[in-house]
Design a protein around this motif. Structure first.
Motif, PDB file in Angstrom:
ATOM      1  N   MET A 304       7.266  35.062  22.763  1.00  0.00           N
ATOM      2  CA  MET A 304       7.694  35.295  21.382  1.00  0.00           C
ATOM      3  C   MET A 304       8.549  34.133  20.896  1.00  0.00           C
ATOM      4  SD  MET A 304       8.710  39.356  21.604  1.00  0.00           S
ATOM      5  CE  MET A 304       9.430  39.455  19.958  1.00  0.00           C
ATOM      6  N   HIS A 305       9.403  33.653  21.779  1.00  0.00           N
ATOM      7  CA  HIS A 305      10.281  32.524  21.480  1.00  0.00           C
ATOM      8  C   HIS A 305       9.452  31.293  21.110  1.00  0.00           C
ATOM      9  CE1 HIS A 305      13.787  29.822  23.194  1.00  0.00           C
ATOM     10  NE2 HIS A 305      13.526  29.571  21.925  1.00  0.00           N
ATOM     11  N   LYS A 306       8.415  31.020  21.891  1.00  0.00           N
ATOM     12  CA  LYS A 306       7.590  29.851  21.598  1.00  0.00           C
ATOM     13  C   LYS A 306       6.805  30.049  20.299  1.00  0.00           C
ATOM     14  CE  LYS A 306       4.256  26.573  23.436  1.00  0.00           C
ATOM     15  NZ  LYS A 306       3.521  26.083  24.626  1.00  0.00           N
ATOM     16  N   ALA A 307       6.281  31.229  20.104  1.00  0.00           N
ATOM     17  CA  ALA A 307       5.476  31.492  18.904  1.00  0.00           C
ATOM     18  C   ALA A 307       6.286  31.272  17.629  1.00  0.00           C
ATOM     19  CB  ALA A 307       4.934  32.923  18.951  1.00  0.00           C
ATOM     20  N   ILE A 308       7.510  31.813  17.592  1.00  0.00           N
ATOM     21  CA  ILE A 308       8.320  31.670  16.370  1.00  0.00           C
ATOM     22  C   ILE A 308       8.831  30.242  16.236  1.00  0.00           C
ATOM     23  CG2 ILE A 308      10.577  32.320  17.311  1.00  0.00           C
ATOM     24  CD1 ILE A 308       9.104  33.342  13.883  1.00  0.00           C
ATOM     25  N   SER A 309       9.044  29.540  17.359  1.00  0.00           N
ATOM     26  CA  SER A 309       9.520  28.149  17.293  1.00  0.00           C
ATOM     27  C   SER A 309       8.484  27.258  16.620  1.00  0.00           C
ATOM     28  CB  SER A 309       9.837  27.627  18.695  1.00  0.00           C
ATOM     29  OG  SER A 309      10.905  28.343  19.271  1.00  0.00           O
TER      30      SER A 309
END
Length: 657
Positions: A304-309
């Protein structure tokens, strides 16, 4: 006549006749003779609500100081700690004491008497109408009588004893103790100044804001971590993506999900669909693994962290492209990637990316959101816009907040004032304007308010909304104060040189008394008796850094309130108390927990730094607030003269039949 008659007519709405004007003059003249009431300055709370709540409950140590002064000769250290804990957490502490005390009646009576004594000592510097405003509706009249009895001593002792006996007879002793403790906590600190950064890092920013809303007097100077949340609530998609990314980066989504009801399930679903094969560990959260529930939660947080980044980087590239006036075109990260070689060129230097798994990026149009990303961003934005609690909190931040504030010869701002290479006020060329110093800060303040309160969809509002992101990460933002925000580099480039963010000249010159004098004069303050108070950059006490700078003209009170910074700083934050004795800078040690504070009576330990004690006790007349009161007194005297000369007609309330 000093004042325009129109102003005096407006003043007459508050004081419609000579009797009311005269009464106010008398009360204000008397107020000037009272000792200066305590102000608390605190910064960079960063969501640490437990520590912040305890800091409010102990009055940043003032309540314990008062207990020691009154009872150290008659009570043991254990009894002093118990009395302090009782004031901080009365309901919880009473339940423990009830199980242990052999004589509850004696406990109730002696405790109430001691609390009345403490309360009376705090009230001696306030007017009666100020005290009345802080008393609770339920037990305020009883506390008021007890305080009067404390003042009169033997002359009213029998009355107070009978009053307390009646309280005991109806079983209200516990409620009275709770009301007295609450009153002491409220009156210990007259005003709180928050020098920015309520949000991010810790898990309870929303609880901090709730406490501030409930406090009787507070002002806030916006920090960069506040402005990014305010931007998200104002409709900035780039700010919103940053807020979500930071929450995931620090393994803290409670504020988003539980605090504000932001639905992150669409983001989780999107990440599971597009990033479930991602093997990179770059986006692991910056917390101890045991703080997450299990390995599955850790994995979900990471994707999720990578997706929103990556969505954030796309939104930022789009924003930079549509705002050439921001002059940061070189910070469009995704357009500088060579997707075939897995390299990126930044400021003329080529770096190898340590992660090249980009399933949602079109190399031909890297900044364009996919259809699925567009739908996700819309859902997330709707969730932010429909959070009533977030809207209430951001409204409060606008009502009580500003880019800077002046209070009793203290100039408060979170980060910096733009300076040039010689230490002079820098003229900032932005959005077709060339501004510096106070004028620039006022311009940014106005734009910030336009972002939240302006007409949605207008060019003015859209520009202001984009400026919220610039204030978060722009090179000329006084809240950020660096040449660039290297978020992308820290994620994707191994070379630490690429991560470097160069601080503005303010941080080079803030130790210079002459520079501080220039800034103080720019904001209309006399340098010889004025002070700049900042937060933003933690003071690294562990390495010998001093929070007092420029020969005492500037104080940095960010000492690591957030747990994330405490290993670096070596302490757990500073607070500054400004009362009748002068300015007291207090360095705090880490707060263990509310449970230990209640059960084991563990307080926040602190070491006092005698910063700037006054040669004589300060009166209200000696401070800047006193100057405003004196000015109002003169205006009221002029109004009184107009009434008596017949220049204005007096109005009287009709009497009932």
């Amino acid at each position: 006549m000093k004042n325009d008659i129109k102003y005096l007519k407006l003043l007459s709405d508050r004081f419609p006749n000579s009797a009311q004007a005269g009464k106010e003059i008398i009360l204000l003249e008397a107020l000037l003779s009272l000792p200066k009431s305590p102000e608390l300055f605190i910064s960079d709370i960063h969501g640490e609500h437990e520590t912040f709540q305890h800091m409010l409950r102990n009055g940043s140590g003032l309540i314990r100081q008062k207990i020691e002064a009154l009872f150290s000769a008659t009570l043991s250290q254990q009894e002093l700690r118990r009395l302090a804990a009782l004031i901080y957490y009365p309901q919880e502490k009473i339940q423990i004491i009830k199980k242990e005390s052999p004589d509850l009646a004696l406990f109730y009576t002696s405790t109430i008497q001691r609390l009345v004594c403490i309360a009376y000592e705090f009230t001696t510097i306030y007017t009666k109408r100020k005290i009345d405003r802080l008393l609770s509706k339920e037990y305020g009249p009883i506390i008021s009588e007890l305080l009067q009895g404390e003042a009169l001593g033997e002359r009213k002792r029998a009355y107070n004893e009978r009053l307390l006996k009646a309280v005991a007879e109806i079983g209200a002793s516990e409620q009275l103790i709770v009301a007295l403790a609450e009153f002491i906590r409220r009156i210990a600190i007259a005003k709180i100044h928050v020098i920015g950064d309520i949000y991010d890092r810790g898990t309870g920013a929303e609880a901090v804001v709730d406490s501030l809303i409930d406090y009787h007097s507070v002002d806030i100077q916006w920090g960069n971590h506040d402005i990014v949340w305010m931007g998200a609530a104002s409709g900035s998609l780039a700010c919103m993506a940053n807020v979500i990314r930071l929450s995931l980066r620090y393994g803290n989504t409670d504020t988003l999900e539980k605090g504000y009801g932001i639905n992150l399930i669409p983001l989780a679903s999107f990440a599971l669909e597009h990033y479930k094969e991602d093997k990179s560990l770059v986006f692991n959260p910056k917390i101890n693994p045991e703080e997450l529930l299990n390995e599955s939660e850790h994995w979900l947080n990471r994707i999720m962290h990578k997706a929103i980044s990556l969505i954030q980087f796309k939104l930022e590239d789009q924003l930079i492209a549509r705002r050439p006036d921001f002059r940061i075109g070189h910070r469009k990260m995704l357009s500088n990637i060579n997707f075939k070689t897995g390299e990126i060129q930044i400021e003329g230097k080529v770096y190898q990316l340590k992660d090249t798994y980009f399933p949602t990026i079109d190399p031909e149009q890297p900044e364009r959101l996919s259809k699925e990303e567009e739908d996700l961003v819309e859902k997330l934005s709707d969730s932010f816009q429909h959070s009533s609690r977030l809207k209430k909190h951001v409204q409060f931040l606008f009502e009580k907040g500003s880019m800077y504030h002046i209070s009793n010869n203290c100039l408060l701002f979170h980060g910096s004032i733009p300076l040039d290479e010689k230490g002079n006020l820098a003229q900032v060329d932005l959005l077709g304007k060339k501004l510096k110093g106070r004028e620039y800060m006022d311009f940014l303040d106005k734009l910030t308010r336009e972002a939240f309160s302006g007409v949605v969809g207008t060019p003015e509002n859209e520009l202001a909304v984009d400026m919220m992101w610039y204030l978060w990460a722009g090179p000329q933002s006084p809240l950020f104060g660096k040449n660039k925000m290297t978020t992308f580099e820290r994620y994707f480039i191994s070379d630490p040189a690429a991560h470097k963010e160069v601080k503005g000249y303010y941080y080079q010159y803030r130790d210079d008394p002459a520079t501080c004098d220039t800034i103080l004069k720019e904001f209309g303050l006399e340098p010889q008796n004025s002070l700049i108070i900042n937060g933003h950059v933690p003071v690294v006490v562990r390495e010998g850094e001093n929070p007092i700078k420029a020969n005492g003209k500037l104080i940095v009170i960010d000492g690591g309130f957030a747990k994330a910074y405490q290993e670096q700083t070596g302490i757990a934050g500073y607070t500054l108390i400004f009362d009748e004795q002068g300015k007291q800078l207090i360095a705090h040690l880490p707060f263990e927990s509310t449970e230990k504070a209640i059960a084991d009576e563990v307080d926040i330990l602190s070491s006092e730094t005698l910063y700037s004690y006054s040669g004589k006790p300060l009166k209200v007349a000696d401070i800047r607030d006193g100057d405003r009161i004196k000015e109002l007194v003169e205006d009221l005297k002029e109004l009184l003269s107009c009434y008596r000369a017949g220049r204005l007609t007096e109005r009287f309330q009709p009497t009932g039949n």
